[in-house]
Design a protein around this motif. Sequence first.
Motif, PDB file in Angstrom:
ATOM      1  N   PRO A 172       0.834  -1.207   0.000  1.00  0.00           N
ATOM      2  CA  PRO A 172       0.000   0.000   0.000  1.00  0.00           C
ATOM      3  C   PRO A 172       0.866   1.254   0.000  1.00  0.00           C
ATOM      4  N   GLU A 173       2.152   1.103   0.272  1.00  0.00           N
ATOM      5  CA  GLU A 173       3.134   2.196   0.255  1.00  0.00           C
ATOM      6  C   GLU A 173       4.491   1.525   0.225  1.00  0.00           C
ATOM      7  N   ASN A 174       5.568   2.294   0.102  1.00  0.00           N
ATOM      8  CA  ASN A 174       6.855   1.622  -0.110  1.00  0.00           C
ATOM      9  C   ASN A 174       7.926   1.954   0.910  1.00  0.00           C
ATOM     10  N   THR A 175       7.593   2.725   1.941  1.00  0.00           N
ATOM     11  CA  THR A 175       8.619   2.997   2.961  1.00  0.00           C
ATOM     12  C   THR A 175       8.970   1.700   3.694  1.00  0.00           C
ATOM     13  N   ALA A 176       7.950   0.925   4.053  1.00  0.00           N
ATOM     14  CA  ALA A 176       8.199  -0.321   4.778  1.00  0.00           C
ATOM     15  C   ALA A 176       9.026  -1.286   3.932  1.00  0.00           C
TER      16      ALA A 176
ATOM     17  N   PHE B 128      -1.115  -0.006  -3.836  1.00  0.00           N
ATOM     18  CA  PHE B 128      -2.489  -0.516  -3.890  1.00  0.00           C
ATOM     19  C   PHE B 128      -3.206  -0.254  -2.568  1.00  0.00           C
ATOM     20  N   ARG B 129      -4.326   0.435  -2.633  1.00  0.00           N
ATOM     21  CA  ARG B 129      -5.149   0.632  -1.433  1.00  0.00           C
ATOM     22  C   ARG B 129      -6.613   0.511  -1.849  1.00  0.00           C
ATOM     23  N   HIS B 130      -7.347  -0.288  -1.080  1.00  0.00           N
ATOM     24  CA  HIS B 130      -8.757  -0.468  -1.410  1.00  0.00           C
ATOM     25  C   HIS B 130      -9.556   0.699  -0.840  1.00  0.00           C
ATOM     26  N   GLU B 131      -9.492   1.846  -1.518  1.00  0.00           N
ATOM     27  CA  GLU B 131     -10.222   3.034  -1.090  1.00  0.00           C
ATOM     28  C   GLU B 131     -11.401   3.236  -2.028  1.00  0.00           C
ATOM     29  N   ARG B 132     -12.258   4.183  -1.686  1.00  0.00           N
ATOM     30  CA  ARG B 132     -13.369   4.515  -2.578  1.00  0.00           C
ATOM     31  C   ARG B 132     -12.817   5.413  -3.680  1.00  0.00           C
TER      32      ARG B 132
ATOM     33  N   ARG C 263      -7.903   9.823  -6.278  1.00  0.00           N
ATOM     34  CA  ARG C 263      -7.798   8.705  -5.334  1.00  0.00           C
ATOM     35  C   ARG C 263      -8.179   7.405  -6.042  1.00  0.00           C
ATOM     36  N   TYR C 264      -7.223   6.518  -6.152  1.00  0.00           N
ATOM     37  CA  TYR C 264      -7.410   5.302  -6.927  1.00  0.00           C
ATOM     38  C   TYR C 264      -7.023   4.084  -6.101  1.00  0.00           C
ATOM     39  N   ARG C 265      -7.345   2.909  -6.612  1.00  0.00           N
ATOM     40  CA  ARG C 265      -6.988   1.682  -5.882  1.00  0.00           C
ATOM     41  C   ARG C 265      -5.600   1.202  -6.291  1.00  0.00           C
TER      42      ARG C 265
ATOM     43  N   ALA D 158      11.305   9.281  -1.935  1.00  0.00           N
ATOM     44  CA  ALA D 158      12.730   9.409  -1.608  1.00  0.00           C
ATOM     45  C   ALA D 158      12.896   9.102  -0.126  1.00  0.00           C
ATOM     46  N   GLU D 159      13.882   8.315   0.202  1.00  0.00           N
ATOM     47  CA  GLU D 159      14.113   7.939   1.594  1.00  0.00           C
ATOM     48  C   GLU D 159      15.605   8.087   1.886  1.00  0.00           C
ATOM     49  N   ALA D 160      15.934   8.726   3.017  1.00  0.00           N
ATOM     50  CA  ALA D 160      17.338   8.838   3.437  1.00  0.00           C
ATOM     51  C   ALA D 160      17.469   8.079   4.748  1.00  0.00           C
TER      52      ALA D 160
ATOM     53  N   VAL E 295      -0.910  15.203  11.619  1.00  0.00           N
ATOM     54  CA  VAL E 295      -0.477  13.991  12.332  1.00  0.00           C
ATOM     55  C   VAL E 295      -0.119  12.827  11.412  1.00  0.00           C
ATOM     56  N   ARG E 296      -0.568  12.824  10.154  1.00  0.00           N
ATOM     57  CA  ARG E 296      -0.277  11.738   9.212  1.00  0.00           C
ATOM     58  C   ARG E 296      -1.076  10.474   9.521  1.00  0.00           C
ATOM     59  N   GLY E 297      -1.343   9.713   8.472  1.00  0.00           N
ATOM     60  CA  GLY E 297      -2.193   8.535   8.607  1.00  0.00           C
ATOM     61  C   GLY E 297      -1.455   7.236   8.889  1.00  0.00           C
TER      62      GLY E 297
ATOM     63  N   ASP F 169       1.569   5.176  11.252  1.00  0.00           N
ATOM     64  CA  ASP F 169       2.017   5.313  12.643  1.00  0.00           C
ATOM     65  C   ASP F 169       3.523   5.398  12.841  1.00  0.00           C
ATOM     66  N   TYR F 170       4.304   5.255  11.780  1.00  0.00           N
ATOM     67  CA  TYR F 170       5.744   5.110  12.024  1.00  0.00           C
ATOM     68  C   TYR F 170       6.507   6.412  12.235  1.00  0.00           C
ATOM     69  N   TYR F 171       5.835   7.538  12.235  1.00  0.00           N
ATOM     70  CA  TYR F 171       6.566   8.806  12.271  1.00  0.00           C
ATOM     71  C   TYR F 171       6.962   9.260  13.673  1.00  0.00           C
ATOM     72  N   ASN F 172       8.068  10.005  13.738  1.00  0.00           N
ATOM     73  CA  ASN F 172       8.429  10.753  14.947  1.00  0.00           C
ATOM     74  C   ASN F 172       9.083  12.071  14.489  1.00  0.00           C
TER      75      ASN F 172
ATOM     76  N   GLY G  76      -6.072  16.911  -2.030  1.00  0.00           N
ATOM     77  CA  GLY G  76      -5.101  17.970  -2.312  1.00  0.00           C
ATOM     78  C   GLY G  76      -3.705  17.707  -1.780  1.00  0.00           C
ATOM     79  N   THR G  77      -3.492  16.586  -1.076  1.00  0.00           N
ATOM     80  CA  THR G  77      -2.137  16.328  -0.577  1.00  0.00           C
ATOM     81  C   THR G  77      -1.321  15.681  -1.690  1.00  0.00           C
ATOM     82  N   LEU G  78      -0.321  16.435  -2.167  1.00  0.00           N
ATOM     83  CA  LEU G  78       0.485  15.958  -3.275  1.00  0.00           C
ATOM     84  C   LEU G  78       1.577  15.036  -2.797  1.00  0.00           C
ATOM     85  N   CYS G  79       2.189  15.433  -1.680  1.00  0.00           N
ATOM     86  CA  CYS G  79       3.410  14.774  -1.242  1.00  0.00           C
ATOM     87  C   CYS G  79       3.439  14.805   0.275  1.00  0.00           C
TER      88      CYS G  79
HETATM   89  P1  HAM Z   1       0.878   8.704   2.234  1.00  0.00           P
HETATM   90  O1  HAM Z   1       0.500  10.013   2.817  1.00  0.00           O
HETATM   91  O2  HAM Z   1       0.045   7.544   2.595  1.00  0.00           O
HETATM   92  O3  HAM Z   1       2.393   8.446   2.687  1.00  0.00           O
HETATM   93  O4  HAM Z   1       0.941   8.792   0.665  1.00  0.00           O
HETATM   94  C1  HAM Z   1       1.782   9.739   0.006  1.00  0.00           C
HETATM   95  C2  HAM Z   1       1.076  10.335  -1.192  1.00  0.00           C
HETATM   96  O5  HAM Z   1       0.627   9.308  -2.066  1.00  0.00           O
HETATM   97  C3  HAM Z   1      -0.183  11.105  -0.868  1.00  0.00           C
HETATM   98  O6  HAM Z   1       0.121  12.412  -0.445  1.00  0.00           O
HETATM   99  C4  HAM Z   1      -0.913  11.095  -2.201  1.00  0.00           C
HETATM  100  O7  HAM Z   1      -0.390  12.096  -3.059  1.00  0.00           O
HETATM  101  C5  HAM Z   1      -0.543   9.739  -2.745  1.00  0.00           C
HETATM  102  N1  HAM Z   1      -1.655   8.797  -2.514  1.00  0.00           N
HETATM  103  C6  HAM Z   1      -1.921   8.094  -1.388  1.00  0.00           C
HETATM  104  N2  HAM Z   1      -3.022   7.325  -1.553  1.00  0.00           N
HETATM  105  C7  HAM Z   1      -3.459   7.533  -2.804  1.00  0.00           C
HETATM  106  C8  HAM Z   1      -4.549   7.023  -3.600  1.00  0.00           C
HETATM  107  N3  HAM Z   1      -5.406   6.112  -3.129  1.00  0.00           N
HETATM  108  N4  HAM Z   1      -4.698   7.488  -4.872  1.00  0.00           N
HETATM  109  C9  HAM Z   1      -3.830   8.386  -5.387  1.00  0.00           C
HETATM  110  N5  HAM Z   1      -2.798   8.891  -4.694  1.00  0.00           N
HETATM  111  C10 HAM Z   1      -2.596   8.473  -3.420  1.00  0.00           C
HETATM  112  C11 HAM Z   1       3.114   7.345   2.355  1.00  0.00           C
HETATM  113  O8  HAM Z   1       2.743   6.497   1.593  1.00  0.00           O
HETATM  114  C12 HAM Z   1       4.477   7.312   3.001  1.00  0.00           C
HETATM  115  N6  HAM Z   1       5.161   6.071   2.576  1.00  0.00           N
HETATM  116  C13 HAM Z   1       5.294   8.538   2.625  1.00  0.00           C
HETATM  117  C14 HAM Z   1       6.660   8.498   3.234  1.00  0.00           C
HETATM  118  C15 HAM Z   1       7.804   8.162   2.628  1.00  0.00           C
HETATM  119  N7  HAM Z   1       6.948   8.783   4.500  1.00  0.00           N
HETATM  120  C16 HAM Z   1       8.248   8.617   4.695  1.00  0.00           C
HETATM  121  N8  HAM Z   1       8.784   8.223   3.562  1.00  0.00           N
END
Ligand code: HAM
Length: 436
Positions: free
Chosen positions: A87-91, A117-121, A126-128, A135-137, A262-264, A266-269, A284-287
């Motif tokens: 569902p994301e790639n940091t992990a 991949f996220r099973h969202e509406r 916002r897509y699945r 970028a990760e340091a 606060v972010r969605g 849980d791994y942040y500090n 509207g959240t780009l990054c």
């Molecule tokens: P995230 O806030 O879950 O963070 O997702 C980062 C960005 O991915 C969002 O701001 C948004 O632009 C895009 N995004 C998320 N879900 C969707 C979706 N269903 N459809 C389209 N775009 C989407 C992370 O994933 C963390 N891994 C970010 C991170 C990297 N933190 C530390 N390193």
Amino acid sequence: MTEKKFEKLTAVKGMNDILPPESARWEWLEEKVRGLMARYAYRNIRTPIVEHTPLFVRGLGEVTDVVEKEMYSFEDRLNGEALTLRPENTAGVVRAVAEHSMLYDGGKRLYYMGPMFRHERPQRGRYRQFHQIGAEALGFPGPEVDAELILLAHHLWQALALKDVRLELNSLGQPPERQAHRVALIAYLEAHADQLDEDAKRRLHSNPLRILDTKNPAMKALVAGAPRLLDYLGEASLAHLNALRAILDANGVTYTINPRLVRGLDYYNLTVFEFITDSLGSQGTLCAGGRYDDLIAQIGGKAAPAVGWAFGVERVLELLKEQASIPEPLPWVYAIVPDAQAMPQVMRALNEVRRAGVSVQMHAGSADAWGSMKSQFKKADASGAQWALIFGADEMARGELTLKALRDGVGAQSTLPLTSLAAWASGLSPAAASPA
Ligand code: HAM
């Protein structure tokens, strides 16, 4: 004989095909990012799309939306393993870094691009299946690397000429600071229990910090009066935040401190941040990103600090569509071939043009006809090419071909020996050069 009719298959809901010409915009953006990552000395990492489910459950947090309801998880039919489409790639990056002991000789700066991949509406932005560039340091504890990452993202928005992007910043402190704040926050929310919505009631004892991120207008006032985590930060956490701010200030990066960010996951500090635009409606959240100093140890690796961000490619491209036009890659030359018999010789000639660095679209026959000169010229014109190369039978017999400009001001019509074609292609304007 009756012909069997098959049901037409379609893509899965919320998962999109990216077709030309749209795909050219993706390639354009990816190229920009690659160039910029090289300038900041970030190197590419590619990890699998499928990971063991516990990586995300442990890494992202059990009571996050993503883990609770959005993961595409399944059991491997052959060996029963619990697997999940990332569902994301940091992990995943953290797992790879730990698995390959990548930090043995110092910190690493990494970047990735790919589908998540996220099973969202599904809705606009916002897509699945969606795509992130991240970028990760890893292995760097200081605020200068938080700043480097924010400057890198800021640089990218500038390079793309994106407007209407603002930066929000916050610090989540360290676990003991969050614990003290959590006690105060729960006490405050319990004292106003009658004003909590269902979601907040559910999260009150599992993840009260997320209540601050509520989208429910009826709860905004309650949340605004809640104890602020920023007021619970100790000296070291504040110093980290202030050092980051000093670097951003010195670089002309404007931001607002949002104590409710606060972010969605849980791994942040310490540092968390989001780049937001108001031009894309509700998504509207780009990054988004921040520091995750405890994650590596949490998934069983040797503890090491880390910070990163990821942006949504679809969202950035959507914003670009509203604000800037991206040039479409067109062929420079179109090959018109009146007689199919000539193809072996023609294709040898076209190879030379391509090896000289110029893109060529050649005529190809259809199921029922090779195609008249007239129809070939029509296609040549529609291709957007600058030149037509005409491989007529008579000319070919004399070892020649005809050059014809398809646009005004490109050049005059002429005949050329086939042996001079490569030299002609090499002598075209630099604009004709196509990346190899
Ligand atoms: P995230 O806030 O879950 O963070 O997702 C980062 C960005 O991915 C969002 O701001 C948004 O632009 C895009 N995004 C998320 N879900 C969707 C979706 N269903 N459809 C389209 N775009 C989407 C992370 O994933 C963390 N891994 C970010 C991170 C990297 N933190 C530390 N390193």
